[in-house]
Design an enzyme around this catalytic site. Structure first.
Site, PDB file in Angstrom:
ATOM      1  N   GLY A 100       2.642  12.256   4.242  1.00 25.92           N
ATOM      2  CA  GLY A 100       1.845  12.797   5.351  1.00 25.92           C
ATOM      3  C   GLY A 100       0.457  13.213   4.942  1.00 25.92           C
ATOM      4  O   GLY A 100      -0.212  13.962   5.649  1.00 25.92           O
ATOM      5  N   ALA A 101      -0.008  12.752   3.765  1.00 24.77           N
ATOM      6  CA  ALA A 101      -1.329  13.141   3.278  1.00 24.77           C
ATOM      7  C   ALA A 101      -2.320  11.978   3.338  1.00 24.77           C
ATOM      8  O   ALA A 101      -3.431  12.079   2.832  1.00 24.77           O
ATOM      9  CB  ALA A 101      -1.226  13.670   1.854  1.00 24.77           C
ATOM     10  N   GLY A 102      -1.922  10.869   3.951  1.00 21.16           N
ATOM     11  CA  GLY A 102      -2.825   9.720   4.025  1.00 21.16           C
ATOM     12  C   GLY A 102      -2.999   9.034   2.682  1.00 21.16           C
ATOM     13  O   GLY A 102      -4.033   8.433   2.413  1.00 21.16           O
ATOM     14  N   SER A 104      -0.607   6.882   1.418  1.00 23.02           N
ATOM     15  CA  SER A 104       0.223   5.669   1.434  1.00 23.02           C
ATOM     16  C   SER A 104       1.592   5.821   0.793  1.00 23.02           C
ATOM     17  O   SER A 104       2.049   4.940   0.058  1.00 23.02           O
ATOM     18  CB  SER A 104      -0.510   4.496   0.774  1.00 23.02           C
ATOM     19  OG  SER A 104      -1.569   4.101   1.569  1.00 23.02           O
ATOM     20  N   ASP A 150      -3.271  -0.784   2.592  1.00 21.74           N
ATOM     21  CA  ASP A 150      -2.400   0.092   1.810  1.00 21.74           C
ATOM     22  C   ASP A 150      -1.443  -0.703   0.933  1.00 21.74           C
ATOM     23  O   ASP A 150      -1.255  -0.397  -0.249  1.00 21.74           O
ATOM     24  CB  ASP A 150      -1.597   1.013   2.738  1.00 21.74           C
ATOM     25  CG  ASP A 150      -2.496   1.881   3.584  1.00 21.74           C
ATOM     26  OD1 ASP A 150      -3.715   1.903   3.313  1.00 21.74           O
ATOM     27  OD2 ASP A 150      -1.996   2.523   4.516  1.00 21.74           O
TER      28      ASP A 150
HETATM   29  C1  GLA Z   1      -3.788   3.506   7.424  1.00 20.50           C
HETATM   30  C2  GLA Z   1      -3.389   2.036   7.570  1.00 20.50           C
HETATM   31  C3  GLA Z   1      -4.407   1.132   6.882  1.00 20.50           C
HETATM   32  C4  GLA Z   1      -5.835   1.465   7.295  1.00 20.50           C
HETATM   33  C5  GLA Z   1      -6.092   2.970   7.195  1.00 20.50           C
HETATM   34  C6  GLA Z   1      -7.446   3.357   7.742  1.00 20.50           C
HETATM   35  O1  GLA Z   1      -3.695   3.902   6.100  1.00 20.50           O
HETATM   36  O2  GLA Z   1      -2.117   1.794   7.024  1.00 20.50           O
HETATM   37  O3  GLA Z   1      -4.092  -0.211   7.147  1.00 20.50           O
HETATM   38  O4  GLA Z   1      -6.111   0.981   8.581  1.00 20.50           O
HETATM   39  O5  GLA Z   1      -5.115   3.715   7.889  1.00 20.50           O
HETATM   40  O6  GLA Z   1      -8.442   2.807   6.966  1.00 20.50           O
END
Ligand code: GLA
Length: 339
Positions: A100-102, A104, A150
């Protein structure tokens, strides 16, 4: 068949957000935290146990997938959909990638799972094939219309280089980080979930903008001037994407100072034109930017919460991260890199 153990790292995107589903450019790097997946032949239903969440989920080859089995089971399903026979599996997952921290955590889980399955079943899948299948699993079974960044980053990136990826051709190069710089990543403490966010809406807005401009995707626009005829908010959304692509390309050859300025401009564009930042991310990015050792800082990933990334003078990252954690203790700011 014996048991197979594979892993994949999380990723931090240094610059180039919301460009991948517009067939543009991105510049992520791996983070040191990883997800480890161990797979052994089982019996009956597939069983997946998360040592991190201390939860066990069972799933079949058909029927709904729940919880973290959406990602693991999604990977099994994308293989069976291609006609590959997958025997009953006993899967164990353990991860240090923050959720949940962006950063991946889901792509790391997909890539680690597909790597393990590739070994176990003798499929010899390339990193690009693994990334493509992982993305399909996420789109079909987790319900988010993500781009390819990602999964490509988790499959190919390293912590000491940046992955310059053209998401249209999937051509990529591993480039050195800007000279004399260190990467810092701090979690804002505000959890985000892509599925519950406006991510899919932004994607639709971009496609509408591209259709109105008569191009296949916003990647095909070089001149920001042509966007003025678009209605708001499509104009602002497209302006972010087109300018962000230009910033990524500039970043590939930038000095640390120039790279920092591009990161600051990226944050502003994501906040004002793309409307995916939050007050928590703005406050964290602003604090990082105020530190004398820092060249620039921005939110990273999809937004709506999650983490910020900063570039700092080489050798100062640990100090800056500790200072940031102390300042943001009440707001649960937590350094991820360096840990
Ligand atoms: C998420 C998605 C990616 C990308 C980012 C924004 O991480 O999985 O594909 O779109 O957002 O850059």
């Amino acid at each position: 068949m014996t048991s197979i153990r594979s892993f994949a790292p999380g990723r931090v995107n240094l610059i180039g957000d919301h460009t991948d589903y517009n067939e543009g450019f991105v510049l992520p790097a791996a983070i040191p935290q990883t997800t480890v997946v161990e797979i052994a032949p089982g019996s009956g239903r597939h069983v997946v146990y998360s040592a991190t969440l201390r939860r066990r989920v069972e799933f079949d080859d058909t029927g709904e997938l729940h919880d973290f089995a959406r990602y693991v089971g999604g990977c099994v399903r994308v293989l069976t959909e291609k006609g590959i026979a997958v025997p009953p599996l006993a899967i164990r997952v353990a991860s240090t990638v923050p959720v949940g921290a962006g950063l991946s955590s889901s792509a790391a889980l997909e890539v680690a799972t597909l790597r393990a399955l590739s070994h176990l079943l003798g499929l010899d899948l390339s990193p690009v094939a693994i990334a493509t299948l992982g993305r399909r699993a996420e789109m079909h079974y987790a319900g988010v219309q993500v781009g390819i960044m990602d999964q490509m980053a988790c499959a190919l990136a390293t912590t000491d280089r940046m992955l310059f990826l053209d998401t249209r051709s999937l051509d990529y190069r591993l480039l050195p980080l800007p000279p004399n710089s260190d990467v810092i990543v701090v979690d804002s403490g505000q959890q985000r979930s892509l599925a519950g966010s406006a991510y899919n809406t932004r994607r639709q807005e971009c496609h509408r903008a591209a259709a109105m401009l008569g191009v296949a995707s916003l990647r095909d626009i070089d001149d920001i001037g042509v966007l003025h005829g678009l209605p708001s908010p499509l104009r602002e959304r497209a302006r972010h994407v087109v300018s962000e692509d230009q910033r990524v390309v500039s970043a590939t050859t930038a000095s640390a100072e120039e790279f920092g300025a591009l990161m600051n401009a990226s944050h502003q564009s994501l906040r004002d034109d793309y409307a995916v930042s939050t007050p928590a991310l703005d406050a964290l990015a602003a604090f990082l930017r105020e530190q004398p050792e820092v060249f620039g800082a921005r939110m990273t990933g999809a937004g709506f919460g999650g983490a910020c990334v900063a570039l700092a003078r080489a050798g100062t990252a640990a100090d800056v991260a500790a200072r940031t954690a102390a300042h943001g203790r009440d707001r649960r700011w937590k350094p991820v890199v360096p840990p």
